[in-house]
Structure formats: structure tokens, C-alpha cells
Motif scaffolding. Structure first.
Motif, PDB file in Angstrom:
ATOM      1  N   LYS A   2       0.839  -1.193   0.000  1.00 61.07           N
ATOM      2  CA  LYS A   2       0.000   0.000   0.000  1.00 61.07           C
ATOM      3  C   LYS A   2       0.878   1.248   0.000  1.00 61.07           C
ATOM      4  N   VAL A   3       0.517   2.204  -0.852  1.00 62.48           N
ATOM      5  CA  VAL A   3       1.275   3.443  -0.974  1.00 62.48           C
ATOM      6  C   VAL A   3       0.329   4.623  -0.842  1.00 62.48           C
ATOM      7  N   ALA A   4       0.805   5.667  -0.178  1.00 62.24           N
ATOM      8  CA  ALA A   4       0.080   6.931  -0.111  1.00 62.24           C
ATOM      9  C   ALA A   4       0.786   7.939  -0.988  1.00 62.24           C
ATOM     10  N   LEU A   5       0.028   8.671  -1.763  1.00 57.77           N
ATOM     11  CA  LEU A   5       0.561   9.677  -2.667  1.00 57.77           C
ATOM     12  C   LEU A   5       0.311  11.057  -2.058  1.00 57.77           C
ATOM     13  N   VAL A   6       1.388  11.813  -1.853  1.00 62.43           N
ATOM     14  CA  VAL A   6       1.288  13.116  -1.197  1.00 62.43           C
ATOM     15  C   VAL A   6       1.563  14.215  -2.216  1.00 62.43           C
ATOM     16  N   ALA A  52      -1.055   8.614  11.404  1.00 64.00           N
ATOM     17  CA  ALA A  52      -1.672   8.138  12.643  1.00 64.00           C
ATOM     18  C   ALA A  52      -2.796   7.146  12.390  1.00 64.00           C
ATOM     19  N   GLU A  53      -3.581   7.395  11.341  1.00 62.75           N
ATOM     20  CA  GLU A  53      -4.785   6.594  11.122  1.00 62.75           C
ATOM     21  C   GLU A  53      -4.576   5.403  10.186  1.00 62.75           C
ATOM     22  N   ARG A  54      -3.498   5.414   9.418  1.00 65.01           N
ATOM     23  CA  ARG A  54      -3.278   4.331   8.457  1.00 65.01           C
ATOM     24  C   ARG A  54      -1.900   3.692   8.649  1.00 65.01           C
ATOM     25  N   PRO A  55      -1.691   2.990   9.771  1.00 64.87           N
ATOM     26  CA  PRO A  55      -0.402   2.322   9.980  1.00 64.87           C
ATOM     27  C   PRO A  55      -0.147   1.197   8.980  1.00 64.87           C
ATOM     28  N   ASP A  56      -1.187   0.771   8.259  1.00 66.82           N
ATOM     29  CA  ASP A  56      -1.037  -0.307   7.280  1.00 66.82           C
ATOM     30  C   ASP A  56      -0.373   0.162   5.994  1.00 66.82           C
ATOM     31  N   ILE A  57      -0.285   1.473   5.791  1.00 63.52           N
ATOM     32  CA  ILE A  57       0.346   1.995   4.572  1.00 63.52           C
ATOM     33  C   ILE A  57       1.851   2.042   4.782  1.00 63.52           C
ATOM     34  N   GLU A  58       2.571   1.262   3.994  1.00 62.79           N
ATOM     35  CA  GLU A  58       4.004   1.082   4.187  1.00 62.79           C
ATOM     36  C   GLU A  58       4.866   2.157   3.535  1.00 62.79           C
ATOM     37  N   VAL A  59       4.355   2.730   2.446  1.00 62.71           N
ATOM     38  CA  VAL A  59       5.187   3.590   1.609  1.00 62.71           C
ATOM     39  C   VAL A  59       4.488   4.926   1.380  1.00 62.71           C
ATOM     40  N   VAL A  60       5.276   6.000   1.440  1.00 57.63           N
ATOM     41  CA  VAL A  60       4.788   7.340   1.141  1.00 57.63           C
ATOM     42  C   VAL A  60       5.561   7.870  -0.052  1.00 57.63           C
ATOM     43  N   SER A  61       4.857   8.251  -1.098  1.00 59.05           N
ATOM     44  CA  SER A  61       5.468   8.807  -2.299  1.00 59.05           C
ATOM     45  C   SER A  61       5.175  10.301  -2.337  1.00 59.05           C
ATOM     46  N   LEU A  62       6.234  11.107  -2.340  1.00 60.14           N
ATOM     47  CA  LEU A  62       6.098  12.557  -2.207  1.00 60.14           C
ATOM     48  C   LEU A  62       6.209  13.242  -3.561  1.00 60.14           C
ATOM     49  N   CYS A  63       5.122  13.892  -3.978  1.00 62.45           N
ATOM     50  CA  CYS A  63       5.073  14.612  -5.255  1.00 62.45           C
ATOM     51  C   CYS A  63       4.954  16.113  -5.040  1.00 62.45           C
ATOM     52  N   LEU A  64       5.373  16.583  -3.887  1.00 62.67           N
ATOM     53  CA  LEU A  64       5.330  18.009  -3.572  1.00 62.67           C
ATOM     54  C   LEU A  64       6.482  18.746  -4.237  1.00 62.67           C
ATOM     55  N   PRO A  65       6.390  20.072  -4.371  1.00 61.21           N
ATOM     56  CA  PRO A  65       7.565  20.849  -4.780  1.00 61.21           C
ATOM     57  C   PRO A  65       8.721  20.617  -3.813  1.00 61.21           C
ATOM     58  N   PRO A  66       9.959  20.846  -4.243  1.00 68.33           N
ATOM     59  CA  PRO A  66      11.113  20.473  -3.419  1.00 68.33           C
ATOM     60  C   PRO A  66      11.230  21.206  -2.095  1.00 68.33           C
ATOM     61  N   VAL A  67      10.819  22.472  -2.001  1.00 70.94           N
ATOM     62  CA  VAL A  67      11.059  23.221  -0.761  1.00 70.94           C
ATOM     63  C   VAL A  67      10.311  22.637   0.433  1.00 70.94           C
TER      64      VAL A  67
END
Length: 311
Positions: A2-6, A52-67
């Protein structure tokens, strides 16, 4: 997994979401964004709540601007999540070193992605060049910023990189296909008088065996868009075009790997396949060679003020 897209902006919608949905390795389990969402996917307004609410999500993919990306990456790593970073992997080189150290301490994976290295013909270009004597290499990366980055004001702010946002893609390919490391020796950066980042740049590099290496980046290109790397060797000329999607060697065009006219086709699926392997193997990939060259351009470059840029 499971991945979360930020960060649900253009690059997330155009590339990340289709790559995740088309992968056997991944399930898009959640998104984090103040303004965007993906149909059918649980949406959060902030990362802390998701962690806090989704401990089952193993991976976070960050698509934010670099700063702003560093603080998000720190939060995810401290929560024991694996982290995937859009390019460039941070706003500063020091930030990236800090993230790698944190990932190692936490025992999780972190991946500084360079999507252009996954272009269809980059590997073949690298393999052909590995035993050749390089005479020269020239990068020409010219595109229309109004077409590719409409309304993205962050890219004109300090830390947004300006023309180096696409230019770093070229440098990621160069540092991948050349068997020898290069270093910057001179640069000229053109800054619109009303902007904080450059709209064009000319770079010169030193090669350990004396090859002439240069690059020209320009965001004012109208008409045909140009993303080309041309290398002259003792065995002929290699030319990568369309950002690495097309290859010719001594005038002969290589067989097309991705042939539907989309230059980015396959790049993001290959990134996510590599991330899956890193997570499974407990690996880290934080290659900063392209970012180091860009940082050196800002350190060494001669600043030239040019006419204002208006969207």
C-alpha cells in the motif's frame, strides 16, 4: 504494497496515479493534499493524520515541490515508512544527505527518483558508450515553460530551480550513460528581472579524459521542443532525442521500446518497480550526482539579468 501519494498535482495525476494503478506491486491506498484527490481513494488533508490513522500503509510517495518536501519526508521516515521522492529529491544537497541518514537509522528505504533515467533508450545508450572513447557530448534541452508548467508559480521562487527543473532531467541521463564522472567548470545563468530562478542556462563540464562536454537549457523555446543529447566518440555518433525515448547510432535508429508517441511512457512504472525492489530488499538509492551538478551551477554560475517573464 500500500502506498500513499502526497501532493495531487499535474505530475501525480499524469504519471504517478497511472503507474501505481497499472502495477502488480502497488495499491494506491490514500492521498494527501489540501486541494486534490483521486476518485475512489481515501483522502487526507495532512500527512500527520494519515500516518496516525493508516499504519497499514508502508510507503509514502512525495510529489510536492522540493522546498516543503523535507518536512514531509522526515515525518514519514520517523513513522517508519519507506519514502519515494520526486525529482529533485530535495531543496538542498544537505537535506538529501540528512534523509538518507535518517532512513538508514530507521531501517527503511528511501529512493531519490530520476524519471528520465528510465526513458526507453537510456540503458542502451549507456551500454554502447561504456567502452568508447568520448570526444564530445552536447546537451540541448529547450522547451516552452508556458506549455509544460502553466501556473506553477513555485517553480519561479527560490528553491524551485527554474529551467533546471527540466535541465536536471538531462543531467540525470548524462550522469547515467557516461562511464566517467564529470564536474562543472563554468556556467551562465539567465534570470528574468522579475523572477528568482533562471529561465536559461549554459554549462561547461570537465571530463577526466578531456572530452568537450556542454549543455544548454532554455525555457523560451516555441514550436518544436528539443530534448537531445549528442555524443561523438572514436566509433561514431550517438544521439538521444525526445528526452531519451529515441536513439540513433551512426545514423541508424534503434528499435523503439515505447512507440505510442508518449515520451514519458514507461518511465514512472519503472520507477515504481524499482521502489518495490528497494522495499523488498531493504535498499536505499539516494544518488545525488545530477543535483550536485545543479548546485555547482548555482555556486559557480555567472548571473545574467534578462527581460521579465510573464505567464
Amino acid at each position: 504494497m500500500k502506498v500513499a501519494l502526497v501532493g495531487i498535482g499535474k505530475i501525480a495525476r499524469d504519471q504517478h496515479v497511472p503507474a501505481i494503478n497499472g502495477s502488480k506491486d502497488w495499491e494506491l491506498a490514500a492521498t494527501v493534499s489540501r486541494h486534490g484527490s483521486v476518485d475512489g481513494v481515501e483522502a487526507f488533508a495532512d500527512l500527520d493524520t494519515l500516518l496516525a490513522e493508516r499504519p497499514d500503509i508502508e510507503v509514502v510517495s512525495l510529489c510536492l515541490p522540493p522546498v516543503p518536501r523535507f518536512d514531509y519526508a522526515v515525518a514519514a521516515l520517523r513513522a517508519g515508512r519507506h519514502v519515494m521522492l520526486e525529482k529533485p529529491p530535495g531543496a538542498t544537497v544537505a537535506e538529501c544527505h540528512a534523509l538518507e541518514a535518517m532512513a538508514r537509522e530507521a531501517g527503511v528505504s528511501v529512493y531519490a527518483t530520476w524519471h528520465s533515467r528510465e526513458a526507453a533508450q537510456v540503458n542502451q545508450a549507456r551500454d554502447w558508450l561504456k567502452d568508447k572513447r568520448l570526444k564530445s557530448l552536447k546537451v540541448t534541452w529547450k522547451e516552452d515553460v508556458r506549455r509544460w508548467h502553466p501556473g506553477q508559480e513555485w517553480i519561479w521562487k527560490a528553491g524551485g530551480l527554474g529551467v533546471f527543473d527540466p535541465g536536471i532531467n538531462a543531467l540525470s541521463i548524462v550522469t547515467e550513460i557516461l562511464p566517467d564522472a564529470i564536474r562543472l567548470t563554468a556556467a551562465s545563468l539567465e534570470f528574468p528581472e522579475n523572477r528568482e530562478t533562471p529561465i536559461a542556462a549554459s554549462l561547461v563540464f570537465a571530463h577526466p579524459h578531456g572530452a568537450d562536454i556542454s549543455a544548454v537549457f532554455d525555457w523560451r523555446q516555441e514550436g518544436d521542443q528539443t530534448w537531445m543529447i549528442e555524443a561523438e566518440t572514436d566509433d561514431g555518433v550517438l544521439r538521444l532525442t525526445e528526452g531519451g525515448a529515441r536513439l540513433s547510432i551512426n545514423g541508424e535508429t534503434a528499435a523503439e521500446q515505447d512507440a505510442d508517441g508518449n515520451p514519458l511512457l514507461g518511465e514512472y512504472p519503472r520507477l515504481y518497480a524499482k521502489m518495490a525492489k528497494l522495499v523488498r530488499d531493504g535498499g536505499i538509492d539516494m544518488d545525488l550526482a545530477p543535483m550536485t551538478l545543479v548546485a555547482d551551477a548555482f555556486l559557480l554560475g555567472r548571473r545574467v539579468t534578462v527581460e521579465p517573464f510573464e505567464e
